[in-house]
Motif scaffolding. Structure first.
Motif, PDB file in Angstrom:
ATOM      1  N   GLY A  13       0.826  -1.221   0.000  1.00  0.00           N
ATOM      2  CA  GLY A  13       0.000   0.000   0.000  1.00  0.00           C
ATOM      3  C   GLY A  13       0.850   1.256   0.000  1.00  0.00           C
ATOM      4  N   PHE A  14       1.891   1.282   0.810  1.00  0.00           N
ATOM      5  CA  PHE A  14       2.689   2.507   0.919  1.00  0.00           C
ATOM      6  C   PHE A  14       3.676   2.667  -0.241  1.00  0.00           C
ATOM      7  N   PHE A  15       4.164   1.536  -0.806  1.00  0.00           N
ATOM      8  CA  PHE A  15       5.030   1.648  -1.986  1.00  0.00           C
ATOM      9  C   PHE A  15       4.215   2.219  -3.152  1.00  0.00           C
TER      10      PHE A  15
ATOM     11  N   VAL B  38       4.704   5.782  -5.236  1.00  0.00           N
ATOM     12  CA  VAL B  38       4.792   5.857  -6.698  1.00  0.00           C
ATOM     13  C   VAL B  38       3.741   6.844  -7.218  1.00  0.00           C
ATOM     14  N   ARG B  39       2.517   6.745  -6.678  1.00  0.00           N
ATOM     15  CA  ARG B  39       1.411   7.615  -7.143  1.00  0.00           C
ATOM     16  C   ARG B  39       1.640   9.075  -6.812  1.00  0.00           C
ATOM     17  N   MET B  40       2.179   9.355  -5.610  1.00  0.00           N
ATOM     18  CA  MET B  40       2.249  10.730  -5.119  1.00  0.00           C
ATOM     19  C   MET B  40       3.618  11.376  -5.403  1.00  0.00           C
TER      20      MET B  40
ATOM     21  N   THR C 270      -1.373   2.581  11.901  1.00  0.00           N
ATOM     22  CA  THR C 270      -1.231   2.367  10.461  1.00  0.00           C
ATOM     23  C   THR C 270      -2.550   1.867   9.877  1.00  0.00           C
ATOM     24  N   TYR C 271      -2.673   2.063   8.560  1.00  0.00           N
ATOM     25  CA  TYR C 271      -3.964   1.831   7.905  1.00  0.00           C
ATOM     26  C   TYR C 271      -3.673   1.681   6.411  1.00  0.00           C
ATOM     27  N   ALA C 272      -3.983   0.532   5.831  1.00  0.00           N
ATOM     28  CA  ALA C 272      -3.709   0.345   4.398  1.00  0.00           C
ATOM     29  C   ALA C 272      -4.597  -0.742   3.808  1.00  0.00           C
ATOM     30  N   VAL C 273      -4.903  -0.556   2.532  1.00  0.00           N
ATOM     31  CA  VAL C 273      -5.632  -1.542   1.727  1.00  0.00           C
ATOM     32  C   VAL C 273      -4.750  -1.833   0.513  1.00  0.00           C
ATOM     33  N   LEU C 274      -4.785  -3.070   0.031  1.00  0.00           N
ATOM     34  CA  LEU C 274      -3.937  -3.424  -1.116  1.00  0.00           C
ATOM     35  C   LEU C 274      -4.248  -2.532  -2.320  1.00  0.00           C
TER      36      LEU C 274
ATOM     37  N   GLY D  75      -5.173  -1.663  -5.954  1.00  0.00           N
ATOM     38  CA  GLY D  75      -6.050  -2.466  -6.819  1.00  0.00           C
ATOM     39  C   GLY D  75      -7.349  -2.835  -6.115  1.00  0.00           C
ATOM     40  N   ARG D  76      -7.337  -2.801  -4.765  1.00  0.00           N
ATOM     41  CA  ARG D  76      -8.565  -3.061  -4.005  1.00  0.00           C
ATOM     42  C   ARG D  76      -9.060  -1.779  -3.324  1.00  0.00           C
ATOM     43  N   GLN D  77      -8.305  -0.686  -3.512  1.00  0.00           N
ATOM     44  CA  GLN D  77      -8.653   0.571  -2.825  1.00  0.00           C
ATOM     45  C   GLN D  77      -9.840   1.257  -3.511  1.00  0.00           C
TER      46      GLN D  77
ATOM     47  N   ARG E  97     -12.942   0.878  -2.932  1.00  0.00           N
ATOM     48  CA  ARG E  97     -14.124   0.021  -3.127  1.00  0.00           C
ATOM     49  C   ARG E  97     -14.801  -0.328  -1.805  1.00  0.00           C
ATOM     50  N   GLY E  98     -14.590   0.531  -0.820  1.00  0.00           N
ATOM     51  CA  GLY E  98     -15.345   0.356   0.421  1.00  0.00           C
ATOM     52  C   GLY E  98     -14.745  -0.617   1.425  1.00  0.00           C
ATOM     53  N   ILE E  99     -13.467  -0.999   1.276  1.00  0.00           N
ATOM     54  CA  ILE E  99     -12.838  -1.886   2.272  1.00  0.00           C
ATOM     55  C   ILE E  99     -12.304  -1.067   3.446  1.00  0.00           C
TER      56      ILE E  99
ATOM     57  N   LEU F 295      -3.572  11.165  14.628  1.00  0.00           N
ATOM     58  CA  LEU F 295      -3.055  10.297  13.565  1.00  0.00           C
ATOM     59  C   LEU F 295      -2.188  11.123  12.632  1.00  0.00           C
ATOM     60  N   SER F 296      -1.231  10.442  11.996  1.00  0.00           N
ATOM     61  CA  SER F 296      -0.396  11.114  11.006  1.00  0.00           C
ATOM     62  C   SER F 296      -0.819  10.597   9.647  1.00  0.00           C
ATOM     63  N   ALA F 297      -1.439  11.478   8.848  1.00  0.00           N
ATOM     64  CA  ALA F 297      -2.042  11.053   7.580  1.00  0.00           C
ATOM     65  C   ALA F 297      -1.051  11.180   6.439  1.00  0.00           C
ATOM     66  N   SER F 298      -1.091  10.186   5.546  1.00  0.00           N
ATOM     67  CA  SER F 298      -0.347  10.295   4.294  1.00  0.00           C
ATOM     68  C   SER F 298      -1.042  11.347   3.426  1.00  0.00           C
TER      69      SER F 298
ATOM     70  N   ASP G 217      -2.487  10.582   0.698  1.00  0.00           N
ATOM     71  CA  ASP G 217      -3.488   9.897  -0.117  1.00  0.00           C
ATOM     72  C   ASP G 217      -4.825  10.640   0.002  1.00  0.00           C
ATOM     73  N   PRO G 218      -5.406  11.088  -1.130  1.00  0.00           N
ATOM     74  CA  PRO G 218      -6.660  11.850  -1.054  1.00  0.00           C
ATOM     75  C   PRO G 218      -7.786  11.062  -0.396  1.00  0.00           C
ATOM     76  N   LYS G 219      -7.769   9.735  -0.548  1.00  0.00           N
ATOM     77  CA  LYS G 219      -8.824   8.916   0.063  1.00  0.00           C
ATOM     78  C   LYS G 219      -8.679   8.935   1.581  1.00  0.00           C
TER      79      LYS G 219
ATOM     80  N   LEU H  91      -7.270  11.227   3.446  1.00  0.00           N
ATOM     81  CA  LEU H  91      -7.593  12.560   3.990  1.00  0.00           C
ATOM     82  C   LEU H  91      -9.109  12.765   4.033  1.00  0.00           C
ATOM     83  N   ARG H  92      -9.775  12.281   2.993  1.00  0.00           N
ATOM     84  CA  ARG H  92     -11.246  12.398   2.963  1.00  0.00           C
ATOM     85  C   ARG H  92     -11.864  11.615   4.128  1.00  0.00           C
ATOM     86  N   ILE H  93     -11.390  10.391   4.316  1.00  0.00           N
ATOM     87  CA  ILE H  93     -11.946   9.519   5.367  1.00  0.00           C
ATOM     88  C   ILE H  93     -11.697  10.131   6.752  1.00  0.00           C
TER      89      ILE H  93
ATOM     90  N   HIS I 116     -11.213  13.286   7.564  1.00  0.00           N
ATOM     91  CA  HIS I 116     -12.049  14.479   7.738  1.00  0.00           C
ATOM     92  C   HIS I 116     -13.482  14.069   8.062  1.00  0.00           C
ATOM     93  N   GLN I 117     -13.970  13.057   7.344  1.00  0.00           N
ATOM     94  CA  GLN I 117     -15.327  12.566   7.616  1.00  0.00           C
ATOM     95  C   GLN I 117     -15.441  12.033   9.037  1.00  0.00           C
ATOM     96  N   ALA I 118     -14.353  11.490   9.567  1.00  0.00           N
ATOM     97  CA  ALA I 118     -14.367  10.933  10.927  1.00  0.00           C
ATOM     98  C   ALA I 118     -14.175  12.017  11.982  1.00  0.00           C
TER      99      ALA I 118
HETATM  100  C1  LIG Z   1      -6.490   5.074   2.828  1.00  0.00           C
HETATM  101  C2  LIG Z   1      -6.996   3.689   2.512  1.00  0.00           C
HETATM  102  C3  LIG Z   1      -6.613   2.710   3.644  1.00  0.00           C
HETATM  103  C4  LIG Z   1      -8.542   3.723   2.413  1.00  0.00           C
HETATM  104  O1  LIG Z   1      -9.034   2.445   2.068  1.00  0.00           O
HETATM  105  P1  LIG Z   1     -10.035   2.319   0.814  1.00  0.00           P
HETATM  106  O2  LIG Z   1     -10.498   0.901   0.765  1.00  0.00           O
HETATM  107  O3  LIG Z   1      -9.351   2.850  -0.381  1.00  0.00           O
HETATM  108  O4  LIG Z   1     -11.222   3.285   1.300  1.00  0.00           O
HETATM  109  P2  LIG Z   1     -12.779   3.239   0.931  1.00  0.00           P
HETATM  110  O5  LIG Z   1     -12.953   2.681  -0.438  1.00  0.00           O
HETATM  111  O6  LIG Z   1     -13.523   2.556   2.038  1.00  0.00           O
HETATM  112  O7  LIG Z   1     -13.154   4.804   0.995  1.00  0.00           O
HETATM  113  C5  LIG Z   1     -12.502   5.701   0.126  1.00  0.00           C
HETATM  114  C6  LIG Z   1     -13.211   7.033   0.131  1.00  0.00           C
HETATM  115  O8  LIG Z   1     -12.453   7.944  -0.712  1.00  0.00           O
HETATM  116  C7  LIG Z   1     -13.237   8.250  -1.869  1.00  0.00           C
HETATM  117  N1  LIG Z   1     -12.308   8.250  -3.024  1.00  0.00           N
HETATM  118  C8  LIG Z   1     -12.051   7.276  -3.896  1.00  0.00           C
HETATM  119  N2  LIG Z   1     -11.118   7.693  -4.764  1.00  0.00           N
HETATM  120  C9  LIG Z   1     -10.798   8.942  -4.419  1.00  0.00           C
HETATM  121  C10 LIG Z   1      -9.894   9.936  -4.922  1.00  0.00           C
HETATM  122  N3  LIG Z   1      -9.127   9.680  -5.977  1.00  0.00           N
HETATM  123  N4  LIG Z   1      -9.817  11.114  -4.291  1.00  0.00           N
HETATM  124  C11 LIG Z   1     -10.590  11.397  -3.212  1.00  0.00           C
HETATM  125  N5  LIG Z   1     -11.460  10.509  -2.684  1.00  0.00           N
HETATM  126  C12 LIG Z   1     -11.557   9.316  -3.289  1.00  0.00           C
HETATM  127  C13 LIG Z   1     -14.282   7.185  -1.948  1.00  0.00           C
HETATM  128  O9  LIG Z   1     -15.394   7.647  -2.699  1.00  0.00           O
HETATM  129  C14 LIG Z   1     -14.583   6.978  -0.467  1.00  0.00           C
HETATM  130  O10 LIG Z   1     -15.271   8.071   0.106  1.00  0.00           O
HETATM  131  P3  LIG Z   1     -16.909   8.115   0.202  1.00  0.00           P
HETATM  132  O11 LIG Z   1     -17.301   6.803   0.821  1.00  0.00           O
HETATM  133  O12 LIG Z   1     -17.195   9.283   1.086  1.00  0.00           O
HETATM  134  O13 LIG Z   1     -17.418   8.264  -1.185  1.00  0.00           O
HETATM  135  C15 LIG Z   1      -6.412   3.128   1.174  1.00  0.00           C
HETATM  136  O14 LIG Z   1      -6.839   3.944   0.114  1.00  0.00           O
HETATM  137  C16 LIG Z   1      -4.882   3.015   1.175  1.00  0.00           C
HETATM  138  O15 LIG Z   1      -4.349   1.975   1.558  1.00  0.00           O
HETATM  139  N6  LIG Z   1      -4.159   4.082   0.728  1.00  0.00           N
HETATM  140  C17 LIG Z   1      -2.687   4.003   0.653  1.00  0.00           C
HETATM  141  C18 LIG Z   1      -2.024   3.934   2.008  1.00  0.00           C
HETATM  142  C19 LIG Z   1      -2.435   5.119   2.862  1.00  0.00           C
HETATM  143  O16 LIG Z   1      -2.317   6.265   2.464  1.00  0.00           O
HETATM  144  N7  LIG Z   1      -2.910   4.815   4.085  1.00  0.00           N
HETATM  145  C20 LIG Z   1      -3.305   5.831   5.037  1.00  0.00           C
HETATM  146  C21 LIG Z   1      -2.132   6.156   5.878  1.00  0.00           C
HETATM  147  S1  LIG Z   1      -2.405   7.482   7.002  1.00  0.00           S
END
Ligand SMILES: CC(C)(COP(=O)(O)OP(=O)(O)OC[C@H]1O[C@@H](n2cnc3c(N)ncnc32)[C@H](O)[C@@H]1OP(=O)(O)O)[C@@H](O)C(=O)NCCC(=O)NCCS
Length: 305
Positions: free
Chosen positions: A36-38, A42-44, A104-108, A110-112, A114-116, A136-139, A141-143, A145-147, A149-151
């Motif tokens: 997840g972090f590699f 690469v993405r960022m 720490t918090y990560a999803v594989l 290719g599986r990100q 999608r609600g995991i 928490l110390s956030a990466s 990753d836009p996802k 940061l969104r999560i 903030h929502q929390a």
């Molecule tokens: C952060 C992470 C764990 C979240 O897991 P995930 O399975 O991808 O998260 P979910 O699919 O449950 O939720 C993603 C949310 O971001 C939204 N999203 C999806 N792609 C997005 C994008 N490109 N930009 C912004 N938001 C996005 C989704 O719509 C969803 O929000 P919503 O439910 O309000 O619509 C995962 O993306 C990850 O492993 N990232 C890389 C490692 C990392 O940065 N970890 C966090 C360290 S602090």
């Protein structure tokens, strides 16, 4: 704490099971984290960033030891998401006094997206429901940061100082000594004064893994851990002058190529040191906080905060 989603303890979410992490899961969890972090690096990556690399053996061993420590101290804070392919997501979190921290918090890859990740974090947040503070110390990753903030986490941009240290700028550093387990009470007091909660059992882990420097004088006290790569891992002090002294001590003992991460705007004293040492300032991710202001003088660690 306000939970985002109802925690699906041991439940199936679609084809996915979310269940507590065990010590035996930790090596496989490390693989999910590294993937997840590699992929994130690469993405960022920006043009000035170095080529992303996989976690090395030494770093992997530290990750595994830290995660086993958290599974032991906080079995209710550490969760995995799994399907018939194995682990696809992981989260580790812990409570220290009234503070809940996400390690720490990560999803594989290719599986990100999608609600995991969201139900995984919900399970970890449940563990902190009685805590008045969160950290928490956030990466970047836009996802993520969104999560966060929502929390309900406030997001405070983090800065890093990097570059080749100008050794001619290092002042004479006095009143800093090596620390030991005998300093834990002092460190817990400094933790409470700066971040509102002691590190408690984490000090034993940090003492095993890192090198400790302490400054304890009539005018102020503080401590700094130096990580396995010779870089600052964590710093807390009762005033800016002591924090400044400790940071110079870390730089003086460290490698030519420096990286001081996780600096918030509340810690301008660290920027004073960095610019004097001719380092470059960059922005990287955010410190997420609930129920508290950015700690200062304080430099948090990415996982042990
Ligand atoms: C952060 C992470 C764990 C979240 O897991 P995930 O399975 O991808 O998260 P979910 O699919 O449950 O939720 C993603 C949310 O971001 C939204 N999203 C999806 N792609 C997005 C994008 N490109 N930009 C912004 N938001 C996005 C989704 O719509 C969803 O929000 P919503 O439910 O309000 O619509 C995962 O993306 C990850 O492993 N990232 C890389 C490692 C990392 O940065 N970890 C966090 C360290 S602090």
């Amino acid at each position: 704490m306000r939970a985002l989603w109802r925690a699906p303890y041991g439940d199936r979410v679609g084809d996915l099971t979310i269940r507590p992490m065990t010590s035996d899961d930790v090596p496989a969890a490390e693989r999910v984290s590294d993937e997840g972090f590699f992929d994130l690096d690469v993405r960022m990556r920006t043009v000035s960033d170095p080529e992303p690399t996989r976690r090395g053996d030494a770093h992997r061993a530290v990750w595994i030891e830290r995660t086993r420590h958290l599974v032991t101290t906080d079995p209710g804070g550490c969760w995995v998401a799994e399907d018939d392919t194995g682990l696809v997501g992981i989260v580790t979190s812990y409570r220290r006094e009234t503070l809940w921290c996400l390690a720490t918090y990560a999803v594989l890859p290719g599986r990100q997206g999608r609600g995991i990740g969201k139900p995984l974090l919900a399970a970890a947040l449940q563990h902190g429901r009685a805590c008045t503070r969160g950290m928490l110390s956030a990466s970047a990753d836009p996802k993520a940061l969104r999560i966060y903030h929502q929390a309900g986490f406030e997001l405070h941009p983090q800065m890093s100082l990097t570059g080749i240290l100008d050794r001619s700028a290092i002042p004479v550093v006095e009143k800093v000594r090596d620390g030991s387990a005998g300093d834990i009470d002092l460190m817990d007091s400094l933790d409470r004064a700066t971040r509102g909660a002691a590190h408690g059992p984490d000090h034993a882990l940090m003492l095993r893994t890192w090198h400790l420097l302490v400054s304890d004088t009539t005018t102020g006290s503080g401590y700094a851990y130096v990580n396995e790569r010779g870089q600052l891992a964590l710093l807390a002090a009762s005033n800016r002058r002591t924090a400044t002294r400790l940071l110079w001590a870390v730089l003086a003992d460290g490698p030519e190529e420096v990286a001081v991460d996780h600096l918030t705007a509340a810690n301008q004293w660290a920027l004073d040191v960095g610019f004097a040492a001719r380092l470059e300032l960059h922005q990287k991710g955010c410190l997420g906080l609930r129920g508290m202001k950015p700690p200062a003088p304080y430099v948090h660690h990415g996982a042990l905060l």
